[in-house]
Enzyme design. Structure first.
Site, short mmCIF file in Angstrom:
data_model
loop_
_atom_site.label_atom_id
_atom_site.label_comp_id
_atom_site.label_asym_id
_atom_site.label_seq_id
_atom_site.Cartn_x
_atom_site.Cartn_y
_atom_site.Cartn_z
N THR A 255 32.95 -7.52 18.84
CA THR A 255 31.38 -7.51 18.46
C THR A 255 31.31 -5.66 18.96
O THR A 255 32.01 -5.89 20.22
CB THR A 255 30.65 -8.40 18.81
OG1 THR A 255 30.41 -9.49 17.34
CG2 THR A 255 28.70 -7.78 18.54
N THR B 223 43.88 -21.20 14.42
CA THR B 223 43.90 -22.25 14.55
C THR B 223 45.18 -21.34 15.57
O THR B 223 45.93 -21.55 16.05
CB THR B 223 44.93 -21.72 12.89
OG1 THR B 223 45.65 -21.22 13.01
CG2 THR B 223 43.88 -22.50 12.23
#
Lengths: 396, 396
Positions: free
Chosen positions: A183, A396
Site C-alpha cells: 500500500t 497460498t
C-alpha cells in the site's frame, strides 16, 4: 537533528502482527496540534483506518498523532474491523493524553483478516514511551512490508528573515497496489506557517504531480493514504499571500519531496528493473496529457518491451492511440534523445538505443502532440518475470 | 460441405511478407453482393486497411470481397501506407471484376513498417484463381500470426419451413493486443435474409457480449476488425419482425459463435494457462456490471493470483472496489461454487479450492452486488512468465 521540524516525535516496535517478528507498529506524535491534510484511496472498499481518519479530518483538521500498523490492512473486515480500530485508537489517545478526534490511523498488510487488536493494545504503552525526535529509524521499519529499501526525504529552506522551514517525510510503497501486501503510505511533517487554504492547495498540487502520477500495476489499494502535518512554527507572521516567495519555495521543495518518494515507490515496484518516465507534451490540457502519459506507462505491452530493452515505438503510439487524444499525423516520439517517430516512422539506430535502454535504470519517453502547450509526466516501471513470480506465489 | 453458406469462396497463399514462408495473403469472395457490417478498433491510430474499410462501408453496405494479409499491419505508415492499400485493393477488385467500393481490407502484423506491396500484387492473380468454397484451410492459415491454434465456428439452424441458415466463421487473435504481433480479426459469413436494421442490431449485440467482453492485456490493436457478411438467401421472405422465431434462434447461434471465438482468443492469450470467466450479477445496469467484471478480469494482481492458483478474494474485491460501484457490505463472491465472501469474509477450504483452480483451464468467478438484476460476463486470462517472455523478447 536540527534539520527536522522540532515538535514531531516518532516510534516503532514489533507487536507480533508480522510473523517474521519485524517491527509492525509505529506512531508520530506532535507536541502541539498540527494542521493536517490527507488524501486517501478512491477505492470504495476503503479500510477501517481510512474510514476513521476521513471522518475525523472532516470534523477537525488539528491533529496530534497518527498510529500506524503493518502486517494487517484491517480492510474488508466489516463493522468488527471498524470497532477494533476505534478501540485501539481510544487506548492510544488516552495514553498520549489527547482527544480521540485528534488521532488518525493507517494500516497496511493482508486484507480480509481480523486484526489481533490485543497484540497492538498491549504494546501501546511501550510505543508511547518510545516516542522521540530521533526514533525515525524505528518508525520507518514499522511501516515497511515488501519494500526493498527505506523511503525518506529531508529538506530545509530558509526565509529571507532566516527562518528555517523543514520538511521531513517517510513513505512505504511498492507494487501499487498489491491489496494483500503493499500500500502507499506517506507521512509528511513540516513547520511552515501559512494560510490553511493556501497550504491545502500546495499539498494537493504536489500530490497530483507525484503520488497520483505513478503506477506499478494500475491498481489502487484499499489503504493508500498521504498525510501532511505542520505545527505552523515559521514564519511568525502567517503567510497569507499565495505569491509569497517563501510559499513558492516551499511548494517547490514539497514537490521535490513528493516526486522523490513517488519515484522511490516506482523504483521499488515489485520485480521492476527500470523506471519509465513518460512525458506527454504539447497537449490542449494537462488532463489530456495525463491520460496519454498514464496510458503509455500502464500498458503491459510497453512495460514488457522496456524490460526487454526494446525501443518499440509501435507499442507506445498504440497505447497513446487508445486514448483517442492523438493522431499519427500530429505526434512525435522520443526515447531518451532519439527521435523514433515524427508524423511518420524515423530510421534510427535500434541496436544502440536498445543498448542504452538496457544500461539504464530510468528510461525517458516523450510524446509530443503539437496541439497545445500543456504537459504531464507520469511514472511507471517495466513488467518482469519477478513481478509475476512475486504476485503468483504469494498468499497460498 | 453442405453446411456452409454456399456463395462464399476462400483462398490463402504465401506472398512472402512472413519471413517464415508461411501463408500471409487471404481472401473471401461472395458470388453475389453480401450485406456487410463491421466493427473496428476504437484506437485513434487506426491502420490503413481499417480506414479504407470504414470509408467504403459508410458509402455502401453491399460488399463482394475482403482481402487480408498477415505479416504487416500497414499501421502508422501515413499517407504512403494508405496509398499502398488502395493500389493493392484496386488490383484485386479488377481481377475479381467488382468495383473498388465493393472490396474491404484487413491486415495484421508489424506496425510502422511500409508494406511490400509488390509482393502482394504479384500474387493476387494466383490468389483469385484459388478462391474456392472449400479452401478455408488455406484462408485460415493466411490470417494467423502467433495464434497457437485455428479458430473457427460452424453452425446450422433450420426454419420451420426447412430453410437451412448456416454460420461459417474464422478468426485470429491472441495477446489482444500486441500491436506489432497480434490483432483480432473475425470473418463471419452467413446466408440469413432479414431486415438490415434487425441484422445490424443482432450483430452488434453479439459483438458486445463477446469480442468487446474479452481482454488479454487491456490494450486495443490498431487493426482489430470484425466482419459480418450475409448473402441473404434464406428465408425467401425477408424477416422483418424482430421477434420472429428464426431471428431469435439466429441471434442465439451467432452469440454462441462469437462467444466461442472470443474465448478461443482468450484461451490462446499470449502465455496464458487459464481462462478467467468473470460474472458480475445483481447490478443496477449492464454497464455497471461490465465495468466491475472487466476491472476484475483485467487486474494484473488477480491475473497473477490465478496463475498461482491462489483463491485470493481480497484482490478480487479490491479490483471491483476500484470502480466505486460496489461496497463491502453488499457484495458476495464465489470462485466456482465456493462462496469466499458474503458481506464479510467466509471461512472456506483454501487448499482444496486452490487445487481445483490448479486443475482447471477455466476459472469461474462470480461477484454478486444485490442492487439490481443486470448481469455481464467478461473473459480474461491469467498473467504468466510466458506472457512476459513473449512480449519482452520480441522485435529486437
Amino acid at each position: 537533528m536540527s534539520n527536522f521540524p522540532e515538535n514531531f516525535n516518532f516510534a516503532g516496535l514489533s507487536c507480533g502482527l508480522k510473523l517474521s517478528g519485524k517491527k509492525d507498529l509505529g506512531a508520530i506524535l506532535c507536541k502541539k496540534r498540527a494542521l493536517t491534510f490527507a488524501v486517501f484511496t478512491q477505492n470504495s472498499i476503503a479500510a477501517a483506518p481510512v474510514k476513521i481518519s476521513k471522518e475525523r479530518l472532516k470534523k477537525n483538521k488539528y491533529i496530534r498523532a497518527i498510529l500506524v500498523n503493518s502486517g494487517n490492512a484491517n480492510a474488508a473486515t466489516g463493522i468488527d474491523g471498524y470497532n477494533d480500530a476505534i478501540e485501539i485508537s481510544k487506548r492510544f489517545s488516552e495514553l498520549i493524553g489527547v482527544s480521540e478526534d485528534e488521532v488518525l490511523l493507517a494500516s497496511t498488510g493482508i486484507i480480509g483478516v481480523r486484526l489481533d487488536k490485543e497484540k497492538i493494545i498491549s504494546k501501546i504503552p511501550e510505543l508511547v514511551n518510545n516516542l522521540k525526535y530521533n526514533n525515525h529509524k524505528d518508525f520507518i521499519e514499522s511501516i515497511m512490508t515488501t519494500d526493498r529499501f527505506e523511503k525518506e526525504y529531508f529538506e530545509t529552506i530558509s526565509s529571507e528573515e532566516g527562518d528555517e522551514i523543514h520538511i521531513r517525510a517517510y513513505a512505504k510503497g511498492c507494487g501499487m497496489i498489491c491489496p494483500n501486501l503493499a500500500t502507499m503510505l506517506v507521512f509528511i511533517t513540516t513547520n511552515i506557517n501559512a494560510d490553511e487554504k493556501i497550504l491545502e492547495e500546495v499539498f494537493i498540487n504536489c500530490v497530483n504531480k507525484s503520488f497520483n502520477a505513478i503506477s506499478v500495476d494500475s491498481d489502487t489499494s484499499t489503504n493508500d493514504s498521504v498525510f501532511f502535518m505542520t505545527d505552523m512554527l515559521y514564519p511568525k507572521n502567517k503567510i497569507i499571500n499565495r505569491k509569497d516567495k517563501l510559499i513558492i519555495d516551499f511548494e517547490s521543495a514539497l514537490n521535490r519531496c513528493c516526486i522523490k518518494l513517488a519515484n522511490d515507490m516506482v523504483r521499488d515496484g515489485e520485480g521492476s528493473t527500470k523506471v519509465l518516465e513518460v512525458k506527454a507534451t504539447g497537449f490542449a490540457s494537462e488532463e489530456d496529457a495525463k491520460k496519454v502519459a498514464s496510458n503509455i506507462a500502464k500498458s503491459t505491452l510497453v512495460k514488457c518491451a522496456f524490460f526487454g530493452s526494446d525501443p518499440n515505438w509501435g507499442r507506445i503510439i498504440c497505447a497513446a492511440g487508445n486514448t483517442n487524444l492523438i493522431s499519427e499525423d500530429s505526434v512525435s516520439i522520443k526515447i531518451f534523445d532519439t527521435e523514433v517517430y515524427n508524423k511518420k516512422p524515423i530510421n534510427f539506430d535500434k541496436t544502440s538505443l536498445s543498448k542504452k535502454i538496457s544500461n539504464s535504470e530510468r528510461v525517458i519517453i516523450e510524446i509530443h502532440n503539437n496541439v497545445g502547450n500543456k504537459d504531464f509526466t507520469f511514472y511507471g516501471c517495466d513488467l518482469t518475470f519477478d513481478y509475476v513470480k512475486l504476485n503468483s506465489e504469494y498468499s497460498t
